[in-house]
Design an enzyme around this catalytic site. Structure first.
Site, PDB file in Angstrom:
ATOM      1  N   PHE A  72       3.904  14.402   5.478  1.00 44.97           N
ATOM      2  CA  PHE A  72       2.720  14.131   6.316  1.00 44.97           C
ATOM      3  C   PHE A  72       1.408  14.348   5.561  1.00 44.97           C
ATOM      4  O   PHE A  72       0.342  14.092   6.122  1.00 44.97           O
ATOM      5  CB  PHE A  72       2.689  15.101   7.513  1.00 44.97           C
ATOM      6  N   ALA A  74      -1.536  13.777   3.860  1.00 43.80           N
ATOM      7  CA  ALA A  74      -2.343  12.650   3.386  1.00 43.80           C
ATOM      8  C   ALA A  74      -3.741  12.761   3.960  1.00 43.80           C
ATOM      9  O   ALA A  74      -3.944  13.359   5.014  1.00 43.80           O
ATOM     10  CB  ALA A  74      -1.718  11.327   3.834  1.00 43.80           C
ATOM     11  N   THR A 116       1.282   3.871   8.709  1.00 45.07           N
ATOM     12  CA  THR A 116       0.188   3.654   9.662  1.00 45.07           C
ATOM     13  C   THR A 116      -0.016   2.187  10.000  1.00 45.07           C
ATOM     14  O   THR A 116       0.279   1.294   9.201  1.00 45.07           O
ATOM     15  CB  THR A 116      -1.132   4.199   9.064  1.00 45.07           C
ATOM     16  N   TYR A 140      -7.482   3.413   2.613  1.00 45.84           N
ATOM     17  CA  TYR A 140      -6.457   4.199   3.309  1.00 45.84           C
ATOM     18  C   TYR A 140      -5.201   3.359   3.546  1.00 45.84           C
ATOM     19  O   TYR A 140      -4.083   3.765   3.202  1.00 45.84           O
ATOM     20  CB  TYR A 140      -7.017   4.725   4.637  1.00 45.84           C
ATOM     21  N   LYS A 144      -1.233   3.802   1.825  1.00 41.47           N
ATOM     22  CA  LYS A 144      -0.002   3.966   2.609  1.00 41.47           C
ATOM     23  C   LYS A 144       0.985   2.829   2.318  1.00 41.47           C
ATOM     24  O   LYS A 144       2.193   3.040   2.218  1.00 41.47           O
ATOM     25  CB  LYS A 144      -0.344   4.014   4.101  1.00 41.47           C
TER      26      LYS A 144
END
Ligand code: UDP
Length: 327
Positions: A72, A74, A116, A140, A144
């Site tokens: 998790f 990040a 995400t 971002y 991911k």
């Protein structure tokens, strides 16, 4: 299982740790506490360390005989990623690759990864399925997506079993109000609206009311953090060497900014003054999940179906922790 939860002191991580502990797993949290909170990690389970520290991660994986990793840790703010891309690529990509190498070195092959909706960018069709083109519009989302691709390649070449869970808008708090959302600075809609209800802010600024949506404000799919946690355990249980899955996690229901504010008014009993501000750059008008693949693959269905139920749990947390974990 022996599970290493990296970023387990953060928002989604801490709720997942709770669920895993209650399910009888042996959980170790690895976190540098840069954005997480010591107070939400169960006693005796925290190892403080950097994601980029391959040697330390390898030692922890071996010493604790880890069977599975949940990752998790990040940076996860779109605006910040645009202003500071180096920070995002360093942590979310380079440091995560150190983790994957530590796993290879210690023979740990199961990983559940927080991905995400930002990997989809500005999708043309709603609801979003997993076959929707992934074309991020900010650093971002790119960081991911890069790790999603790395996991696909590591599963194929090295026998990793990997699940990337594409969260929509994580929201809510544990139903007992003990743990919840605490970011500094806070930028997410529901906490900011509830801080306004608590009198900590004068009003909530609505970022744009001229979108092509029924009331002109942006529509998002808010998914309860405990439902996300549940999906992590289910995904972990599915992993075999070579497994490579990516699934959306949302309720399939979209709520506009105005609807969320109204739900917060109903739940809190506070009028919550608003003001309309400029659009926030990079905000797509609508993001709503088709989560039927997660339902089929993981046997998962969200338990919190209504925005009211999600807001109620968040309100319980904010009321009892008006200054977050510092309360
Ligand atoms: N939003 C808003 N005012 C705020 C914060 C958020 O109008 O002070 C809107 C934002 O434009 C978006 C939605 O609320 O449409 C959810 O934003 P949030 O930052 O919570 O999550 P995101 O969708 O960016 O992941």
């Amino acid at each position: 299982m022996n599970i290493l939860v990296i970023g387990g002191a953060g928002y989604v991580g801490s709720h997942t740790v709770r669920l895993l502990v209650r399910a009888g797993h042996n959980v170790t949290v690895y976190d540098n506490l840069s954005r997480g909170h010591r107070a939400c990690v169960p006693e005796g389970r925290l190892v403080e360390g950097e994601l980029s520290d391959r040697a330390k991660l390898t030692a922890v994986l071996v010493e604790k005989k880890i069977d599975a990793v949940m990752h998790f840790a990040a940076f996860a703010l779109v605006g910040e990623s645009v202003a500071h891309p180096a920070m995002y690529y360093q942590n979310n990509v380079t440091a995560t690759l150190e983790l994957l190498e530590a796993m290879r070195a210690s023979g740990v092959w199961r990983i559940v990864f927080s991905s995400t909706t930002a990997t989809y960018g500005q999708p043309e069709k709603i609801p979003i399925t997993e076959t929707t083109l992934q074309l991020p519009i900010n650093p971002y989302g790119f960081t991911k997506l890069a790790i999603e691709h790395a996991l696909t390649d590591y599963a194929r070449a090295y026998g990793f079993g990997a699940a990337a869970l594409r969260y929509f808008n994580a929201a809510g708090a544990s139903p007992d109000g003990d743990i919840g959302e605490d970011h500094d600075p806070e930028s997410h809609l529901i906490p900011i609206v509830l801080q306004t209800a608590l009198g900590q802010r004068e009003r909530i600024g609505i970022f744009g009311d001229d979108y092509e949506t029924p009331d002109g404000t942006c529509i998002r799919d808010y998914i309860h953090v405990d439902d996300l946690a549940d999906a992590h355990e289910r995904a972990m249980n599915l992993l075999e060497p070579g497994t490579n899955i990516q699934v959306n996690l949302g309720t399939g229901k979209g709520h506009s900014v105005l609807e969320v504010i109204e739900a917060c008014r109903q739940v809190s009993g506070h009028p919550i003054p608003t003001t309309v501000e400029a659009r926030r750059p990079g905000d797509p008008a609508q993001l709503v999940a088709d989560s039927s693949l997660a339902q089929r693959l993981l046997g998962w269905t969200p338990k919190y179906e209504s925005i009211d139920a999600i807001v109620k749990s968040a309100w319980k947390w904010h009321k009892s922790h008006p200054r977050g974990y510092a309360s």
